[in-house]
Scaffold this active site. Structure first.
Site, short mmCIF file in Angstrom:
data_model
loop_
_atom_site.label_atom_id
_atom_site.label_comp_id
_atom_site.label_asym_id
_atom_site.label_seq_id
_atom_site.Cartn_x
_atom_site.Cartn_y
_atom_site.Cartn_z
N ASP A 194 24.17 17.17 109.71
CA ASP A 194 23.23 17.85 110.57
C ASP A 194 23.59 17.62 111.96
OD1 ASP A 194 22.35 18.58 108.42
OD2 ASP A 194 20.29 17.47 108.37
N ASN A 252 15.39 20.37 115.96
CA ASN A 252 14.20 19.58 115.43
C ASN A 252 13.16 19.08 116.18
OD1 ASN A 252 15.55 19.47 112.62
ND2 ASN A 252 16.35 17.68 113.35
N ARG A 262 6.19 -2.05 126.85
CA ARG A 262 4.63 -1.81 125.85
C ARG A 262 4.48 -0.37 125.75
NH1 ARG A 262 1.40 -7.27 127.56
NH2 ARG A 262 0.00 -5.89 125.60
N ASP A 268 3.65 3.82 120.55
CA ASP A 268 5.43 4.11 121.38
C ASP A 268 6.17 5.32 121.71
OD1 ASP A 268 5.16 1.36 119.81
OD2 ASP A 268 7.34 1.41 118.79
N THR A 280 11.38 17.69 108.61
CA THR A 280 11.88 17.03 107.72
C THR A 280 12.74 15.46 108.32
OG1 THR A 280 13.42 18.34 107.37
CG2 THR A 280 11.89 18.31 105.54
N SER A 323 9.41 13.38 112.30
CA SER A 323 8.06 13.25 112.33
C SER A 323 8.26 12.47 110.95
CB SER A 323 7.70 14.76 112.18
OG SER A 323 6.55 15.28 111.75
N SER A 372 9.63 10.07 108.94
CA SER A 372 10.27 8.93 109.49
C SER A 372 8.70 8.25 109.70
CB SER A 372 10.50 8.50 110.16
OG SER A 372 12.09 8.81 109.45
#
Lengths: 296, 296, 296, 296
Positions: D71, D146, D157, D178, D189, D192, D194
């Site tokens: 991919d 993507n 931080r 983060d 898929t 995002s 994850s």
């Protein structure tokens, strides 16, 4: 999606949730305002004792529906008048709602604005859900503003669901879960959010399918285009399987029954005033911007 | 937590789940093996027609319990013999289970190992759950190996729960949800995982409280020390509220009832063989290491 | 885990975070209080200009450490004095923290209580984390009160991690992710919570391993017993890989480096007063009990 | 969204990822096929040594682009040719991808189908992302198929982000995290997912904003209409802040920089054959229907 609307309001329907202590007083105030302004009030039968002598409550013959209660009351009212495109003004007698837009203290000034045409219509997509029996019989359609939920009942164990989509019924997936939520974007901040779904801005043309406590970690909420037909077959017929519409009405399914959901033809016409927005409400409801957990 | 155990097995109880096609054949094989080795088999009444003529099935008088089926069958057996510390050997007639440890093909060699004392006992903590009525009456205790689940029933709306903890009943929090799962570490890979709970290695001395579809995003699964008493009060008495033990038995609660859960006195003695481990099973069950989604 | 402690406090160390506007005033107040009560104050070098003339700041020679700032300041102080079992009193100059227990307005009355021995020690487990090089070299140990985090750096893509556990190094699983958080129960409400971990009551003897944005849906946070050794090997050596301790200190790793984490020998001695509890703080920090989303 | 396309292919571009062992052999086979059929092959410079003597690789002058790899290779190629509407055929040299559609063994028969016009174009929406400096300077636009990801770098931080939306820049919310992922449905898929985002069918006209490890539990992934402009301001300027496009290219941001993302004008034209569908791929990639965890 949001469009200004001209006035012409004369007959106003009213429904309410008697659980709220402020209901009677709000109804009285509404009665006085209507009398002053020459509006015809029609309160639903269950409220007649609180404000007697109003006209008969007929959902198809109102220029505006006022709901007195919480989001639940507005959902009930919205389903009543959705077929007639009647604007709905939600008055929030409890906490801030996602759908209700004004507190009782602002009812008179808000109604005044509506009479002057100083409002917007926030048209929300609905869902149409039907139960198809194994015998080919098709039940009467339900209209939902939030969601149609298929859930195992009582002592039932998890149910195995097969989800299909599209005019051609392509298989999306089959999995075991406590149930599945088919939701509109409006419903994305209700049950679907509790079950892990994403927040969807109300104007995105889509339908959500959010699994409830699935048995497999790989299954996740899916957002479909609004023009699909979603079919949910129950592969493991449990003795108890329940369909619920907007968390309010529904029916028990029988083995072999299937849920078919698609975009409803009607839209719900929410009355909005300048300055009210989806994200504004979202920030307040979810306490975004509140103190954070802090990682040190 | 895992300790080697000497032999001395003579009387063997057997329970099974007739949904599995292999049950009868496995029972026959077991009967032959027992005859060869001079073991006394006692099958539960519902299986007697498949293997007639065995001794009477009395949970307190067995040296070993064999469960033929899936994790559900083992859970049922484990609750039967937990008070007697009887070792339980789970034979998996279907897919690999978290609790069952061997396939039917390995039943004879595994039993042979047990007779030689070549096995380990993986002692699992249990939960004791009771229902306390508003009238002060306390129900008989349930023993759970996985979980005690409080869930709204049928058409009921979400329920408001107040969770308290400790001998002194300190408030943890109150929230609305579909229900709450009180789980052992063993149960952490069952319903609790579906509802978003963490995976807990079975020897961590703790009790999990995992909310089911909570109405607020801020509530999350909590892991308590094993020595607490957890009390769940239902603040919004719904007409239908159900307690389920290991997904198998339970009762409907009445308004005002309260769930009290704590570590059970009994532990469940799972028979394990060298090379079998929690993480090994976890990797296989959850397909860890399988193809990943890939981000490009 | 929580035990009353007798007095005997004479030398008091002080550290602070100058980002907070109230720091100088709080230091002055502390100086006056110490003079009145005959306490010897030792402020850390970076604060000397705000309160000159105090004794030299030596972590091993204090009866009490006061941290002025937020949870971050307390984390920094806790790591300084953990080897010496010095009690730590956290004063919160900003929002309520999970670890800091009193606002500046209560500093004097709280210190007075400490001098009278009217406090409790809430002993918190620490983590010891080391980096082992491919060449067999072992770095100096870090002590963490919250967590040791391995994270891809800068433009790096996701990293492939293999987690092993136990004295014998049993494989837990291997997966690709942005990183992994190894946390104490105290750290369960910090970074681990952001990444989807469970909330763990501080006295549960365990270590958490929470993946950060894993590439596979099947991987979930895992709670291990406290007595394990957790090893994380990085299978896909990225040019940038970073170890961070409590979000504050750390180092860049080199290809082939491995993280080894276990329970630290030291515990952090948090000063608590009657009425302060973990769940009380949790409810306030996470706004449990606040307005809920409501499903209608 | 999916429309049949007539033939007319003569000049074919080829890119590839040399990490895959099958690349050289696949290139050779492609060379032979092209010679037989009179196609003009143009391989990208980095592959010239594997297949010398092809025409010059100019993204704007091809009738088809073939990507050999995973991919990631397709994403790289898609961004190259998106402005020219060139169809892209992804050959998967490794595991099944979400975007690549055929294995090397089917390359010749698939190309034959393309030459006969027996294929479909699956047009995918792109994102256009720009960095706006505090000085008003606007960077060159990136095109993403993507996602555009803003992430804290190295030892930094968490960063505080303010998200605004719409032509008028209405505030959505501000939170610490983060980072944030702005994704197309195609990207839903990838990263995002994850980070906890929903799966979005590629034809839903929307843009996703998924927070990465947010510090507050209340913030959730949001799905916006496709026609919005999303602005992300970084309120806590960290020394290291990084923008990444499709996980492949990007830049370091400076304090005061702002990310502006909107739907790209170009769409990516993926070549598809009958029987290939999004949900079919999804089921295979996520192992839906695999063994489930089972609750007993």
């Amino acid at each position: 999606m949001i469009e200004p609307v001209a006035g012409g309001v004369r007959r106003v329907g009213v429904i309410g949730q008697s659980r709220y202590g402020d209901l009677a007083a709000t109804l009285q105030a509404l009665g006085r305002f209507a009398a002053e302004r020459g509006l015809e009030l029609c309160v639903e039968p269950r409220l007649e004792s609180m404000l007697p002598g109003t006209c008969e409550f007929r959902p198809g013959e109102m220029d505006l529906l006022i709901t007195l209660g919480g989001d639940g009351t507005l959902l009930r009212g919205a389903r009543m008048v959705a077929p007639y495109h009647t604007p709905v003004l939600g008055v929030n007698l409890g906490y801030l709602g996602f759908l209700t837009s004004i507190p009782p203290a602002e009812l008179e000034v808000s109604l005044d604005r509506v009479l002057r045409g100083q409002y917007w219509i926030d048209a929300r997509m609905t869902l149409e859900a039907r139960v198809e029996g194994a015998d080919g019989q098709v039940g009467a359609p339900y209209i939902a503003l939030n969601d149609a939920v298929l859930h195992k009942g009582g002592f039932a164990r998890a149910i195995r669901l097969a989800v299909r989509v599209g005019p051609d019924g392509e298989e999306v997936g089959a999995y075991s879960a406590d149930g599945i939520i088919i939701a509109t974007p409006t419903g994305s901040t209700a049950y679907s959010l509790s079950a892990g779904g994403a927040i969807v801005e109300p104007s995105v043309p889509c339908i959500l399918a959010t699994p409830i406590s699935p048995h497999t970690l790989a299954v996740r909420p899916v957002v479909f285009p609004a023009d699909v037909v979603i079919t949910v077959d129950v592969l493991s017929p449990s003795e108890e399987l329940i369909l619920t519409i907007d968390g309010q009405e529904g029916e028990a399914l029988r083995p072999g029954d299937r849920l078919v959901a698609r975009r409803g033809e009607a839209t719900v016409q929410l009355v909005r005033f300048p300055g009210q927005s989806f994200f504004n409400t979202l920030r307040r409801k979810l306490s975004w911007g509140a103190v954070e957990q802090g990682r040190g």
